[in-house]
Design an enzyme around this catalytic site. Structure first.
Site, PDB file in Angstrom:
ATOM      1  N   PRO A  88       0.817  -1.221   0.000  1.00 44.54           N
ATOM      2  CA  PRO A  88       0.000   0.000   0.000  1.00 44.54           C
ATOM      3  C   PRO A  88       0.847   1.267   0.000  1.00 44.54           C
ATOM      4  O   PRO A  88       0.337   2.357  -0.217  1.00 44.54           O
ATOM      5  CB  PRO A  88      -0.831  -0.118   1.284  1.00 44.54           C
ATOM      6  CG  PRO A  88      -0.267  -1.236   2.068  1.00 44.54           C
ATOM      7  CD  PRO A  88       0.572  -2.078   1.171  1.00 44.54           C
ATOM      8  N   GLU A 115       2.160  -8.274   8.429  1.00 48.82           N
ATOM      9  CA  GLU A 115       2.340  -6.822   8.537  1.00 48.82           C
ATOM     10  C   GLU A 115       3.209  -6.268   7.413  1.00 48.82           C
ATOM     11  O   GLU A 115       3.578  -5.103   7.421  1.00 48.82           O
ATOM     12  CB  GLU A 115       2.953  -6.463   9.893  1.00 48.82           C
ATOM     13  CG  GLU A 115       1.952  -6.480  11.031  1.00 48.82           C
ATOM     14  CD  GLU A 115       0.667  -5.723  10.692  1.00 48.82           C
ATOM     15  OE1 GLU A 115       0.742  -4.553  10.305  1.00 48.82           O
ATOM     16  OE2 GLU A 115      -0.414  -6.340  10.812  1.00 48.82           O
ATOM     17  N   ARG A 153      -4.828  -7.084 -20.605  1.00 48.83           N
ATOM     18  CA  ARG A 153      -5.838  -6.492 -21.504  1.00 48.83           C
ATOM     19  C   ARG A 153      -5.203  -5.591 -22.557  1.00 48.83           C
ATOM     20  O   ARG A 153      -5.756  -5.396 -23.627  1.00 48.83           O
ATOM     21  CB  ARG A 153      -6.828  -5.641 -20.688  1.00 48.83           C
ATOM     22  CG  ARG A 153      -7.830  -6.425 -19.887  1.00 48.83           C
ATOM     23  CD  ARG A 153      -8.628  -5.483 -18.997  1.00 48.83           C
ATOM     24  NE  ARG A 153      -9.323  -4.453 -19.761  1.00 48.83           N
ATOM     25  CZ  ARG A 153     -10.457  -4.646 -20.425  1.00 48.83           C
ATOM     26  NH1 ARG A 153     -11.021  -5.820 -20.411  1.00 48.83           N
ATOM     27  NH2 ARG A 153     -11.015  -3.664 -21.110  1.00 48.83           N
ATOM     28  N   ASP A 168     -11.809   2.592 -23.421  1.00 50.75           N
ATOM     29  CA  ASP A 168     -12.030   2.365 -21.995  1.00 50.75           C
ATOM     30  C   ASP A 168     -11.701   3.626 -21.208  1.00 50.75           C
ATOM     31  O   ASP A 168     -10.846   4.418 -21.618  1.00 50.75           O
ATOM     32  CB  ASP A 168     -11.101   1.244 -21.475  1.00 50.75           C
ATOM     33  CG  ASP A 168     -11.679  -0.129 -21.703  1.00 50.75           C
ATOM     34  OD1 ASP A 168     -12.868  -0.230 -22.028  1.00 50.75           O
ATOM     35  OD2 ASP A 168     -10.915  -1.104 -21.558  1.00 50.75           O
TER      36      ASP A 168
HETATM   37  N1  SAM Z   1       1.545  -3.062   7.395  1.00 47.75           N
HETATM   38  C1  SAM Z   1       1.562  -2.796   5.999  1.00 47.75           C
HETATM   39  C2  SAM Z   1       1.503  -1.287   5.766  1.00 47.75           C
HETATM   40  O1  SAM Z   1       0.870  -0.596   6.558  1.00 47.75           O
HETATM   41  O2  SAM Z   1       2.057  -0.800   4.758  1.00 47.75           O
HETATM   42  C3  SAM Z   1       0.376  -3.443   5.301  1.00 47.75           C
HETATM   43  C4  SAM Z   1       0.527  -4.929   5.210  1.00 47.75           C
HETATM   44  S1  SAM Z   1      -0.841  -5.707   4.418  1.00 47.75           S
HETATM   45  C5  SAM Z   1      -1.823  -6.187   5.788  1.00 47.75           C
HETATM   46  C6  SAM Z   1      -0.186  -7.224   3.840  1.00 47.75           C
HETATM   47  C7  SAM Z   1       0.229  -7.231   2.387  1.00 47.75           C
HETATM   48  O3  SAM Z   1      -0.910  -7.056   1.559  1.00 47.75           O
HETATM   49  C8  SAM Z   1       1.194  -6.140   1.943  1.00 47.75           C
HETATM   50  O4  SAM Z   1       2.529  -6.486   2.249  1.00 47.75           O
HETATM   51  C9  SAM Z   1       0.957  -6.089   0.447  1.00 47.75           C
HETATM   52  O5  SAM Z   1       1.688  -7.060  -0.268  1.00 47.75           O
HETATM   53  C10 SAM Z   1      -0.520  -6.410   0.344  1.00 47.75           C
HETATM   54  N2  SAM Z   1      -1.353  -5.203   0.189  1.00 47.75           N
HETATM   55  C11 SAM Z   1      -2.280  -4.747   1.058  1.00 47.75           C
HETATM   56  N3  SAM Z   1      -2.872  -3.637   0.613  1.00 47.75           N
HETATM   57  C12 SAM Z   1      -2.319  -3.359  -0.598  1.00 47.75           C
HETATM   58  C13 SAM Z   1      -2.504  -2.338  -1.558  1.00 47.75           C
HETATM   59  N4  SAM Z   1      -3.360  -1.339  -1.367  1.00 47.75           N
HETATM   60  N5  SAM Z   1      -1.773  -2.383  -2.695  1.00 47.75           N
HETATM   61  C14 SAM Z   1      -0.871  -3.384  -2.901  1.00 47.75           C
HETATM   62  N6  SAM Z   1      -0.646  -4.382  -2.013  1.00 47.75           N
HETATM   63  C15 SAM Z   1      -1.346  -4.377  -0.876  1.00 47.75           C
END
Ligand code: SAM
Length: 260
Positions: A88, A115, A153, A168
């Protein structure tokens, strides 16, 4: 296009990859997805891939060793293709990014869990970080599928209609125009007559205008990022000065600048 996906949950991918456009892209040799279970590179008896965070705090962190070893074996270090960490905290994934990815022969994705990752993976292994939006999921598997689908796509030949993606939303920088199909009248609501006229020049202009208006109403921020023709500005000007649409002040500024 060839994808490598590093994940702790390879079993969640096949159902989606075996459906519709992705399935056809695979059958037509336009898409290959290779799933690598990170656990296979964990060397201890329990195949541990996570550990508690230094400094305390809740949750677990993905260990660096299995991920470095997996990448080393499959792609080498430094990797032979772009290696994306799904997080994220990354750059937000957009249609433009999907288009850039679709021009690559190979792309690798690392899905996190728990995490997230030991920071050394971010600092010393991956080539970029991508987020699919400002919210947090439990894992990177859905984000990986989103990147794979949006990218595939745009690989030439992946969509049945070669122009399928060009109209699109976001491809031209605008949202797509409204679409209708039969019946021509449904519960008293009519399909716009212009679409039944058979005059393609008029239809194209109507569609462009509708795209502009939809974008103005729903995502005015997009209009600030694209080149608008004089005809586009005329259409927007009419609407902007007649109604109170959120964000129309910035469009008024653009129209004024363009006229000076
Ligand atoms: N503690 C992390 C943070 O706050 O940045 C978030 C960890 S999340 C619970 C677990 C995993 O889900 C991340 O390491 C990532 O690979 C994936 N993930 C969760 N949300 C995402 C998003 N918006 N975009 C891309 N990957 C995401």
């Amino acid at each position: 296009m060839y994808f490598d996906v590093f994940t702790l949950f390879p079993e969640v991918f096949p159902a989606y990859l075996e459906t519709s456009i992705l399935k056809r892209a695979k059958e037509n040799d336009l898409l290959e997805v290779h799933l690598h279970d990170i656990r296979d590179w964990a060397t201890d008896k329990h195949h541990t891939t996570d550990d508690t965070p230094y400094g305390g705090g809740g949750g677990m962190v993905m260990k660096p060793e299995p991920i470095f070893s997996a990448v080393q074996e499959i792609l080498d270090i430094p990797p032979i293709c772009p290696l994306v960490l799904l997080t994220p905290q990354g750059e937000t994934f957009t249609q433009q990014k999907a288009l850039a990815f679709s021009k690559l022969p190979r792309l690798a994705l690392i899905c996190g869990r728990y995490e997230g990752f030991d920071e050394r993976i971010r600092e010393h292994l991956v080539t970029e970080e991508i987020s699919i939006g400002d919210y947090v999921l439990s894992g990177g598997e859905l984000p990986a599928l989103i990147v794979i689908e949006a990218t595939t796509r745009l690989v030439p030949g992946a969509l049945g209609d070669p122009d399928g993606a060009s109209d699109d939303s976001f491809s031209s920088g605008l949202l797509e125009y409204p679409q209708y199909t039969r019946p021509p009248v449904f519960q008293g609501w009519k399909v716009p007559e212009v679409l039944q006229s058979g005059d393609h020049a008029v239809i194209n202009r109507w569609r462009r205008n509708q795209s502009l208006l939809h974008t103005l109403q729903k995502r005015p921020d997009l209009l600030l990022k694209i080149d608008l023709t004089d005809a586009d500005l005329k259409v927007l000007e009419q609407v902007v000065y007649e109604s109170e649409i959120p964000g129309s002040d910035s469009i008024k500024k653009i129209i004024k600048q363009r006229k000076e």
